[in-house]
Structures are given as C-alpha cells and as structure tokens.
Design a protein around this motif. Sequence first.
Motif, mmCIF file in Angstrom:
data_model
loop_
_atom_site.group_PDB
_atom_site.id
_atom_site.type_symbol
_atom_site.label_atom_id
_atom_site.label_comp_id
_atom_site.label_asym_id
_atom_site.label_seq_id
_atom_site.Cartn_x
_atom_site.Cartn_y
_atom_site.Cartn_z
ATOM 1 N N ILE A 288 1.041 -1.173 0.134
ATOM 2 C CA ILE A 288 -0.379 0.248 -0.161
ATOM 3 C C ILE A 288 0.430 1.796 -0.007
ATOM 4 C CG2 ILE A 288 -2.035 1.373 0.845
ATOM 5 C CD1 ILE A 288 -2.662 -1.025 2.511
ATOM 6 N N ARG A 289 0.651 2.035 -0.965
ATOM 7 C CA ARG A 289 1.401 3.199 -1.045
ATOM 8 C C ARG A 289 0.678 4.137 -1.475
ATOM 9 N NH1 ARG A 289 3.203 4.963 -5.989
ATOM 10 N NH2 ARG A 289 2.265 2.729 -8.035
ATOM 11 N N ILE A 290 1.679 6.166 -1.421
ATOM 12 C CA ILE A 290 0.686 6.850 -1.629
ATOM 13 C C ILE A 290 0.723 7.407 -2.659
ATOM 14 C CG2 ILE A 290 -0.785 9.479 -0.329
ATOM 15 C CD1 ILE A 290 -2.063 7.503 0.994
ATOM 16 N N VAL A 295 -4.656 6.034 -3.117
ATOM 17 C CA VAL A 295 -4.035 4.689 -2.141
ATOM 18 C C VAL A 295 -3.760 4.185 -3.336
ATOM 19 C CG1 VAL A 295 -4.035 3.810 -0.542
ATOM 20 C CG2 VAL A 295 -5.469 6.190 0.011
ATOM 21 N N ILE A 296 -2.680 3.659 -3.665
ATOM 22 C CA ILE A 296 -2.654 2.248 -4.201
ATOM 23 C C ILE A 296 -2.502 1.615 -3.716
ATOM 24 C CG2 ILE A 296 -1.501 1.834 -6.661
ATOM 25 C CD1 ILE A 296 -0.933 4.669 -7.207
ATOM 26 N N ILE A 297 -2.971 0.093 -3.982
ATOM 27 C CA ILE A 297 -2.926 -0.810 -3.555
ATOM 28 C C ILE A 297 -2.657 -2.278 -3.805
ATOM 29 C CG2 ILE A 297 -3.998 -2.981 -1.587
ATOM 30 C CD1 ILE A 297 -6.483 -0.525 -0.783
ATOM 31 N N ASN A 298 -1.740 -2.556 -3.967
ATOM 32 C CA ASN A 298 -1.278 -3.759 -4.746
ATOM 33 C C ASN A 298 -1.314 -5.088 -3.889
ATOM 34 O OD1 ASN A 298 -0.286 -5.375 -5.643
ATOM 35 N ND2 ASN A 298 2.785 -5.179 -6.126
ATOM 36 N N PRO A 299 -2.804 -5.764 -4.799
ATOM 37 C CA PRO A 299 -2.884 -7.310 -3.438
ATOM 38 C C PRO A 299 -1.876 -8.743 -3.265
ATOM 39 C CG PRO A 299 -4.369 -7.238 -5.286
ATOM 40 C CD PRO A 299 -3.816 -6.162 -5.016
ATOM 41 N N ALA A 300 -0.745 -8.139 -3.886
ATOM 42 C CA ALA A 300 0.199 -9.115 -4.378
ATOM 43 C C ALA A 300 -0.758 -10.837 -4.309
ATOM 44 C CB ALA A 300 1.043 -8.986 -2.992
ATOM 45 N N GLY A 301 -1.365 -11.404 -4.814
ATOM 46 C CA GLY A 301 -1.905 -12.259 -4.708
ATOM 47 C C GLY A 301 -3.190 -12.670 -3.492
ATOM 48 N N VAL A 302 -3.308 -11.837 -2.835
ATOM 49 C CA VAL A 302 -4.280 -11.946 -2.001
ATOM 50 C C VAL A 302 -5.687 -11.208 -2.468
ATOM 51 C CG1 VAL A 302 -5.441 -11.514 0.896
ATOM 52 C CG2 VAL A 302 -2.512 -10.820 -0.056
ATOM 53 N N GLN A 303 -6.513 -11.964 -2.286
ATOM 54 C CA GLN A 303 -8.326 -12.125 -2.507
ATOM 55 C C GLN A 303 -8.840 -11.311 -1.577
ATOM 56 O OE1 GLN A 303 -8.868 -12.998 -5.514
ATOM 57 N NE2 GLN A 303 -7.085 -14.025 -5.389
ATOM 58 N N ILE A 304 -8.600 -9.647 -1.629
ATOM 59 C CA ILE A 304 -9.366 -8.907 -0.862
ATOM 60 C C ILE A 304 -10.788 -8.528 -1.017
ATOM 61 C CG2 ILE A 304 -9.122 -6.561 -0.580
ATOM 62 C CD1 ILE A 304 -5.931 -6.227 -0.804
ATOM 63 N N GLU A 305 -11.578 -8.812 -0.527
ATOM 64 C CA GLU A 305 -12.864 -8.495 -0.732
ATOM 65 C C GLU A 305 -13.524 -7.021 -0.679
ATOM 66 O OE1 GLU A 305 -17.347 -10.058 0.874
ATOM 67 O OE2 GLU A 305 -15.230 -10.353 1.997
ATOM 68 N N GLN A 306 -12.945 -6.168 0.932
ATOM 69 C CA GLN A 306 -12.686 -4.993 0.790
ATOM 70 C C GLN A 306 -12.074 -4.013 1.158
ATOM 71 O OE1 GLN A 306 -17.128 -4.015 3.600
ATOM 72 N NE2 GLN A 306 -16.035 -3.640 4.736
ATOM 73 N N ILE A 307 -11.948 -2.987 1.710
ATOM 74 C CA ILE A 307 -10.959 -2.055 1.838
ATOM 75 C C ILE A 307 -11.432 -0.816 2.870
ATOM 76 C CG2 ILE A 307 -9.565 -0.387 0.793
ATOM 77 C CD1 ILE A 307 -8.107 -2.894 1.287
#
Length: 352
Positions: A288-290, A295-307
């Motif tokens: 996660i970076r600004i 806000v830019i989010i790279n899940p790196a293979g994690v299955q994200i459902e909600q932020i």
Amino acid sequence: MTDHRRNNIRRSIYIVVTLMMLSNFLMASPAVEAIYLTDTIPPPPDVPGIVSGPTQACQGETMVYSADIPIGCETQWFIDGILQNTSADTLEVYWYESGIFIISIELTCDTAGNATSFLTVQVLGLPDAPAPIEGDTTACNLTESTYSTVIMDGSWCQWKVDGMVQDTDSTIMVYYWTEPGLHVVEVSAVNNCGLSELVFQNVTVNKWPQVELGNDTTILAGQLLVLDAGNPGCSYMWSTGETTQVITVSTTGKYLVEVSNVCGRVEDSLIVDVVVGVDETSVDEINIRISGDQVIINPAGVQIEQIEIWDLAGRILIRLPFKPTYFLPATGTFLIRAITYDHRVFDTMVIK
C-alpha cells in the motif's frame, strides 16, 4: 166467625182488588211509562278522541298533546292526576324530569257524567356516566389492550382514544397501540337523548427497545470510542458492569449491552480492535502506498474483498469493495484495512 177474622178477610180482599186495578192501568198505558223513563234517565256524555302525541320524550324537551273535543263540552287535562292549567284541546308539556307519566283528559258535557281518555308517556333523561374503565394503564407499542366498562340498560357506549371516536358501541373496546407516549382512553354512555358525562383513563405506552451498537470497529491506540445503547429511560447492563446508556472504551474486546423496559429485553454487541503501529504481515503480503491524492493497493496475490479507510478519530471514511486505487480527500494519518474473502484482516498506517 169472630169480628177480628172478618176484618182480616175484608182487608185482604181490598189489597188484591187494588193491585189488580193498578196492574190493568199500567198495561193500558205503556206510552206514558216509556216517556217517563226516557225523560228521567240522561244519556252518557260523548267520549273524547284518543289523546295523541309522542309517547317517548327526553328530559328538558317540550311536547304538545291533543284530543278531539265534541262541541259543547268542557275539558280538563291531568298529568298523573294533577290538574293542568288549560281547558283547550291541546296541552303543551315541558318535561323537566324523567320517568313514566300518564296524560289524561276528562270531558264534561251538558249531560250528566264524565268521560276520560289517557296516554302513557316515557320521558328519558341523559344516561348515567359509565363505571370506571378497567384495562391497562401501561402498555407497549405494537400490542393490543382491552378496555371495558358498565352502563345502564337502554344505553350504549361511545369510546374515544386521544379524542378520536372508535368504531364500537360495545362495553368492551380492543385497541392496538402503534405510537409510544401518553394516551387518553375515554368512554361515555349514549341513549336517544344524548351523552352522559365521560370517564377517562390515562395510558402510558412504552416503546419496545431496539439497540444497534454498529459494526465491529477499529481504533488507534490512545483513542476513546463512545458506545451509545440509545432508548432513553430503559435499563442497561453492559458486559463491563456499567449500567448507563453511554460508555467509553479504549481497549480491544467484545462489548455487549442488554437493554430492557416493561415491554421486553434486547441485546447487541460489537468487537473493538485497537491498532498499535503497522501490521507486519500486511506489509509482507499487501503493498500500500500514497501517490498524490491516491491510495494505491497491490494485493500481491491476496484475495481482497473490501477496503476500509479510517482517520485517527476512529471515523470510517471509506468502506468499499476492493479496487486498486482510492481517493483521499485530505491530508493526515490514516489506517488502511484490507479484508479478505476468508475474513483475514490486514491493517496499514499511511501518512499523506
């Protein structure tokens, strides 16, 4: 034969002869006898016409009664045997009390004797007030209450709730409470002459308690979170042992509250998570970076459902399905929370 006996015989013969002569005279003069009887026995007076008028009246009303009077006759009106001050063929009556009364008219003509006609009148007063209302003085909204009273024979009920007439004339009323607060139930007795004095009963309608503490939440170390169970006037029991409507928490844990009143008991809970620094696991697996306002989010293979994005006051600013970028409208320090489909949570602190 003695002289005394001769005198008795002569006297008997004289009586018999006299009676025979009288009988012959009467038989020979029937017209004279008929005229004598007709002239000496007067005919009865004419009977007045039937008294007419209302047979039912209300106390306080004025009614008129009448009868057909033959020519040449005098009249007297009576009410329950009391002579009235009129000799006309009509009688005007002001009914000042209730009860059963007899109106009669007596006819006196030139011939001997009297004749009478009468009418029975029922005078109704206002009904007596109903007996005190029996029924709930406290109730709950979304429930029914039954109210009852007793009234005199010949009358019926008029029920009101908060001034609104209800659709029943029975001595029993069933009412469904929809609104909490103070209400008034009233009832009057009714007959054809009007309404009685009313009787009333105040009813306090309580609201079923409803509690919603909100979703599970996260705060930063050192922050305070206010939990409000709502429902003023109810009783409270928190898992912390506190009994107030509002409590303040600052530590991780599950917080439960029971809220109760005369209508029932409900409960709710939430989990508070206190975050200290950055979750190292989240740094390894999610980048996660600004970049400017993004806000830019790279899940790196994690299955994200909600932020979720939180500020330092513990307020949630964004809760959206996952996407790679989000707009941050202000500067400051924020908690970025990523929630996976398998319910893992990754928290990261960022500064813009």
